[in-house]
Design a protein around this motif. Structure first.
Motif, short mmCIF file in Angstrom:
data_model
loop_
_atom_site.label_atom_id
_atom_site.label_comp_id
_atom_site.label_asym_id
_atom_site.label_seq_id
_atom_site.Cartn_x
_atom_site.Cartn_y
_atom_site.Cartn_z
N LEU A 158 -40.35 -12.11 -29.58
CA LEU A 158 -41.32 -11.65 -30.58
C LEU A 158 -41.55 -10.15 -30.50
O LEU A 158 -41.57 -9.46 -31.52
N LEU A 204 -48.22 -17.39 -23.39
CA LEU A 204 -48.11 -16.11 -24.12
C LEU A 204 -49.16 -15.13 -23.64
O LEU A 204 -48.90 -13.93 -23.50
N MET A 205 -50.37 -15.63 -23.36
CA MET A 205 -51.42 -14.75 -22.83
C MET A 205 -50.98 -14.14 -21.50
O MET A 205 -51.17 -12.94 -21.26
N ILE A 232 -37.32 -19.29 -36.11
CA ILE A 232 -37.21 -18.40 -34.94
C ILE A 232 -37.67 -19.12 -33.67
O ILE A 232 -37.14 -18.89 -32.59
N HIS A 239 -51.33 -11.89 -35.78
CA HIS A 239 -50.92 -13.04 -36.59
C HIS A 239 -51.19 -12.80 -38.08
O HIS A 239 -50.50 -13.37 -38.93
N ILE A 247 -55.22 -10.84 -31.89
CA ILE A 247 -54.18 -11.76 -32.40
C ILE A 247 -54.57 -12.24 -33.79
O ILE A 247 -53.77 -12.21 -34.73
N PHE A 250 -39.97 -16.62 -25.50
CA PHE A 250 -40.43 -16.45 -26.88
C PHE A 250 -41.18 -15.12 -27.05
O PHE A 250 -40.96 -14.39 -28.01
N PHE A 251 -42.02 -14.80 -26.08
CA PHE A 251 -42.78 -13.55 -26.16
C PHE A 251 -41.83 -12.34 -26.20
O PHE A 251 -42.01 -11.42 -26.99
N LEU A 274 -55.34 -6.32 -27.04
CA LEU A 274 -54.24 -6.98 -27.75
C LEU A 274 -54.60 -8.44 -28.04
O LEU A 274 -54.51 -8.91 -29.17
N LEU A 275 -55.06 -9.14 -27.00
CA LEU A 275 -55.39 -10.56 -27.18
C LEU A 275 -56.52 -10.77 -28.18
O LEU A 275 -56.51 -11.71 -28.97
N SER A 303 -55.49 -25.47 -33.60
CA SER A 303 -54.23 -25.72 -34.29
C SER A 303 -53.89 -27.20 -34.23
O SER A 303 -54.05 -27.82 -33.18
N LEU A 335 -45.98 -4.26 -33.88
CA LEU A 335 -47.23 -5.04 -33.85
C LEU A 335 -47.96 -4.92 -32.51
O LEU A 335 -49.14 -5.24 -32.42
N VAL A 336 -47.27 -4.49 -31.48
CA VAL A 336 -47.92 -4.45 -30.16
C VAL A 336 -48.00 -3.05 -29.55
O VAL A 336 -48.82 -2.79 -28.66
N GLN A 351 -47.12 -21.36 -39.91
CA GLN A 351 -48.37 -22.10 -39.70
C GLN A 351 -48.92 -21.70 -38.35
O GLN A 351 -48.53 -22.26 -37.32
C1 HEM Z 1 -45.95 -9.57 -31.38
C2 HEM Z 1 -46.72 -10.58 -31.09
C3 HEM Z 1 -46.66 -11.92 -31.77
C4 HEM Z 1 -45.92 -12.31 -32.86
C5 HEM Z 1 -44.94 -11.50 -33.69
C6 HEM Z 1 -46.22 -13.73 -33.07
C7 HEM Z 1 -45.63 -14.54 -34.03
C8 HEM Z 1 -45.68 -15.91 -34.07
C9 HEM Z 1 -44.83 -16.76 -34.88
C10 HEM Z 1 -43.73 -16.28 -35.84
C11 HEM Z 1 -45.17 -18.05 -34.62
C12 HEM Z 1 -44.53 -19.31 -35.24
C13 HEM Z 1 -45.33 -19.83 -36.41
C14 HEM Z 1 -44.64 -20.97 -37.12
O1 HEM Z 1 -43.72 -21.56 -36.58
O2 HEM Z 1 -45.00 -21.32 -38.29
C15 HEM Z 1 -46.25 -18.00 -33.64
C16 HEM Z 1 -46.86 -19.11 -33.13
C17 HEM Z 1 -47.82 -19.07 -32.13
N1 HEM Z 1 -48.42 -17.94 -31.61
FE1 HEM Z 1 -47.93 -16.03 -32.01
N2 HEM Z 1 -47.16 -14.15 -32.16
C18 HEM Z 1 -47.43 -13.08 -31.34
C19 HEM Z 1 -48.29 -13.05 -30.28
C20 HEM Z 1 -48.99 -14.14 -29.82
C21 HEM Z 1 -49.85 -14.13 -28.66
C22 HEM Z 1 -50.10 -12.93 -27.75
C23 HEM Z 1 -50.35 -15.37 -28.53
C24 HEM Z 1 -51.26 -15.79 -27.41
C25 HEM Z 1 -52.38 -16.32 -27.50
C26 HEM Z 1 -49.82 -16.19 -29.62
C27 HEM Z 1 -50.07 -17.53 -29.84
C28 HEM Z 1 -49.29 -18.36 -30.63
C29 HEM Z 1 -49.27 -19.81 -30.53
C30 HEM Z 1 -50.08 -20.66 -29.57
C31 HEM Z 1 -48.33 -20.26 -31.48
C32 HEM Z 1 -47.86 -21.70 -31.73
C33 HEM Z 1 -48.34 -22.30 -33.03
C34 HEM Z 1 -49.64 -23.08 -32.89
O3 HEM Z 1 -50.19 -23.23 -31.78
O4 HEM Z 1 -50.14 -23.54 -33.95
N3 HEM Z 1 -49.01 -15.39 -30.39
N4 HEM Z 1 -46.56 -16.69 -33.34
#
Ligand code: HEM
Length: 180
Positions: A78, A146-147, A4, A104, A99, A74-75, A95-96, A135, A85-86, A115
């Motif tokens: 998602l 995203l924040m 995705i 997550h 996570i 991306f946000f 919300l933050l 990470s 989820l939100v 991951q």
């Molecule tokens: C409905 C809300 C959210 C959903 C469904 C979601 C889902 C996901 C998914 C599917 C990935 C990819 C993981 C992979 O490729 O294995 C991801 C990665 C990530 N998410 Fe979220 N996320 C959400 C909200 C947020 C928010 C608000 C933040 C802000 C801090 C965040 C931070 C990240 C980061 C930084 C990654 C990149 C992977 C990494 O840094 O290791 N996510 N998220």
């Protein structure tokens, strides 16, 4: 990395720069997948690094700036895919702060091989959040983007500062101040 992320990234590249740019960055990168991604598949993170650095070379936009633009796209994807989820959050700070233990956490059940980064909560007040991003992917700029989108979702603003705890960006401390 989940498909995705790739499908959404290439959709953004097509919207902003056209299909030719998509073809260019795919052919300039060495991709085991050949660039054929499905949203439910899982692919090497190194493919994303190549695609984004080639896009940066072709457009003269820095990787960090591209990640901020990608964060918005991306946000939106998602929250459209997972509105449940939100939707019950009443403000961006809660919300933050959730996570790690809610959003997550649920994502990991939906995409078993995702991951995800970890966000360790250090401080959680109405107007201030401190959390540590960890990470191997060092996508803290994507995290910052995203924040910002979370604040935008609630029609609010924040000052988001970060400090690298490790030089390579695999551990980053975020301080988020809500502007009221
Ligand atoms: C409905 C809300 C959210 C959903 C469904 C979601 C889902 C996901 C998914 C599917 C990935 C990819 C993981 C992979 O490729 O294995 C991801 C990665 C990530 N998410 Fe979220 N996320 C959400 C909200 C947020 C928010 C608000 C933040 C802000 C801090 C965040 C931070 C990240 C980061 C930084 C990654 C990149 C992977 C990494 O840094 O290791 N996510 N998220």
């Amino acid at each position: 990395m989940k498909g995705i992320v790739f499908t959404d990234f290439l959709e953004l590249v097509e919207e902003k720069y056209g299909l030719e740019m998509v073809d260019n960055i795919i052919s300039q990168s060495e991709l085991n997948s050949g660039g054929a991604y499905t949203s439910i598949g899982t692919y090497d993170f190194s493919e994303m690094l190549q695609l984004i650095s080639n896009l940066s070379l072709n457009t003269s936009v820095s990787v960090d700036d591209l990640l901020m633009v990608f964060a918005e796209h991306f946000f939106n994807t998602l929250i459209k895919s997972h509105p449940n989820l939100v939707e019950h959050y009443k403000n961006p700070m809660d919300l933050l702060a959730s996570i790690e233990n809610h959003i997550h956490f649920e994502v990991q059940k939906i995409y078993m091989d995702a991951q995800l980064p970890t966000f360790e909560l250090i401080e959680h007040k109405d107007d201030k959040l401190v959390m540590i991003y960890k990470s191997d992917k060092a996508l803290y700029i994507l995290g910052k983007g995203l924040m910002e989108q979370v604040f935008k979702l609630f029609g609010e603003h924040a000052i988001i500062e970060y400090e690298k705890l490790k030089e390579d960006g695999t551990e980053v401390k975020f301080t988020i101040a809500r502007v009221v």
